[in-house]
Design an enzyme around this catalytic site. Structure first.
Site, mmCIF file in Angstrom:
data_model
loop_
_atom_site.group_PDB
_atom_site.id
_atom_site.type_symbol
_atom_site.label_atom_id
_atom_site.label_comp_id
_atom_site.label_asym_id
_atom_site.label_seq_id
_atom_site.Cartn_x
_atom_site.Cartn_y
_atom_site.Cartn_z
ATOM 1 N N ASP A 185 -32.324 -2.327 13.473
ATOM 2 C CA ASP A 185 -33.224 -1.361 12.841
ATOM 3 C C ASP A 185 -34.557 -1.390 13.583
ATOM 4 O O ASP A 185 -35.055 -2.466 13.912
ATOM 5 C CB ASP A 185 -33.405 -1.733 11.358
ATOM 6 C CG ASP A 185 -34.025 -0.604 10.545
ATOM 7 O OD1 ASP A 185 -35.127 -0.141 10.903
ATOM 8 O OD2 ASP A 185 -33.418 -0.202 9.557
ATOM 9 N N ASN A 229 -28.050 2.564 0.811
ATOM 10 C CA ASN A 229 -28.877 3.441 -0.007
ATOM 11 C C ASN A 229 -28.180 4.784 -0.105
ATOM 12 O O ASN A 229 -27.639 5.281 0.879
ATOM 13 C CB ASN A 229 -30.249 3.637 0.628
ATOM 14 C CG ASN A 229 -31.011 2.337 0.749
ATOM 15 O OD1 ASN A 229 -30.883 1.454 -0.091
ATOM 16 N ND2 ASN A 229 -31.794 2.209 1.807
ATOM 17 N N GLN A 243 -32.424 6.498 0.573
ATOM 18 C CA GLN A 243 -31.746 6.894 1.812
ATOM 19 C C GLN A 243 -32.643 7.832 2.616
ATOM 20 O O GLN A 243 -33.136 8.826 2.083
ATOM 21 C CB GLN A 243 -30.417 7.584 1.491
ATOM 22 C CG GLN A 243 -29.610 7.926 2.747
ATOM 23 C CD GLN A 243 -28.234 8.497 2.445
ATOM 24 O OE1 GLN A 243 -27.887 8.746 1.294
ATOM 25 N NE2 GLN A 243 -27.446 8.707 3.479
ATOM 26 N N VAL A 256 -31.871 8.679 6.240
ATOM 27 C CA VAL A 256 -31.087 9.430 7.231
ATOM 28 C C VAL A 256 -29.754 9.810 6.578
ATOM 29 O O VAL A 256 -29.046 8.937 6.082
ATOM 30 C CB VAL A 256 -30.839 8.585 8.502
ATOM 31 C CG1 VAL A 256 -29.959 9.346 9.488
ATOM 32 C CG2 VAL A 256 -32.163 8.207 9.160
ATOM 33 N N HIS A 264 -25.013 4.579 6.433
ATOM 34 C CA HIS A 264 -25.370 3.425 7.279
ATOM 35 C C HIS A 264 -25.563 2.205 6.395
ATOM 36 O O HIS A 264 -26.218 2.256 5.366
ATOM 37 C CB HIS A 264 -26.617 3.702 8.121
ATOM 38 C CG HIS A 264 -27.820 4.191 7.380
ATOM 39 N ND1 HIS A 264 -27.910 5.458 6.843
ATOM 40 C CD2 HIS A 264 -29.001 3.583 7.101
ATOM 41 C CE1 HIS A 264 -29.097 5.609 6.264
ATOM 42 N NE2 HIS A 264 -29.766 4.480 6.389
ATOM 43 N N HIS A 295 -27.081 -1.436 5.844
ATOM 44 C CA HIS A 295 -28.118 -2.374 6.258
ATOM 45 C C HIS A 295 -27.596 -3.797 6.107
ATOM 46 O O HIS A 295 -27.068 -4.164 5.051
ATOM 47 C CB HIS A 295 -29.364 -2.241 5.364
ATOM 48 C CG HIS A 295 -30.099 -0.948 5.501
ATOM 49 N ND1 HIS A 295 -31.157 -0.782 6.354
ATOM 50 C CD2 HIS A 295 -29.930 0.249 4.891
ATOM 51 C CE1 HIS A 295 -31.620 0.458 6.263
ATOM 52 N NE2 HIS A 295 -30.887 1.111 5.374
#
Lengths: 146, 146
Positions: free
Chosen positions: A63, A119, A126, A128, A132, A134
């Site tokens: 990230d 998220n 969230q 994007v 995804h 994390h």
């Protein structure tokens, strides 16, 4: 911000929308303003990233705004917009993200533990609209998780 | 705390261990002091819980110490100790927990979003050594996630 969407040759059908309206519409439809999401562009090497792992189905990279000593995103190549868009057909792929997370955690030396987070949507945080995962570790994670 | 583990008829092999040592050993082995984990006992209805969903592979129930207006645990019936114990064979099951999360989120009215969390190990904040997915929503989730 307000944008004008022109339809060439059909000026009378041009419409003024706010960016927020377009983003909201795109989110609901599971489609987005650019052809590729940010994460697709990273997976396709159009944008540089510190990639730690990749295979045919997903890519893992650091990230750029880390919230722990180790903070990695694990992203399916399939641009599923969010958890809300999952179907049963996605279950093996989503599970695969976690065996990848386990491998990345091991290679990053997270022997004392780690946390994984998805998220979903605005209240989930969230940012994007491409699913995804994390992976955070390298420090004691606190509770609640945000 | 110190405990004595007696071996009947073999008193000379009895060993004194600290509880922490035993717990640590059990964690590493993926085995635990009681035959069933807390979550297995909930899944088997030995212990009451506010169950929202169940099927052949998992059960979802409200966390007894909620950290958001909606805080649900989704637990596989298979007592996988943690993310660190996942194999490729578990991938469809782990993915299934997320389609269940999506369904529970919808039935709880979380249309504005939600967050899902797996804690793994001590630094991840895992308290029960049986894989369990936290689903949190009903408020704005903050960042970082703990």
């Amino acid at each position: 911000m307000i944008v004008l969407i022109p339809f060439p040759g059909l000026w009378f059908t041009s419409v003024v929308y706010s960016v927020e309206t377009i983003q909201s519409w795109c989110y609901q439809q599971g489609t987005f303003m650019s052809e590729k999401t940010l994460f697709q562009r990273i997976a396709d090497r159009d944008i540089p990233a510190d990639i730690l792992y990749e295979d045919d189905t997903c890519v893992a990279f650091r990230d750029i705004a880390p919230k722990a000593p180790v903070h990695v995103l694990i992203v399916p190549r399939d641009p599923i917009p969010s958890l809300d868009h999952l179907t049963e057909a996605h279950e093996p792929l989503v599970g695969h993200l976690f065996t990848v997370a386990r491998q990345v955690a091991a290679s990053e030396g997270l022997i004392r533990g780690y946390r994984t987070v998805f998220n979903c949507g605005e209240e989930g945080g969230q940012e994007v609209p491409h699913l995804h995962l994390h992976l955070l570790g390298g420090r004691q994670m606190s509770w609640p998780p945000g």
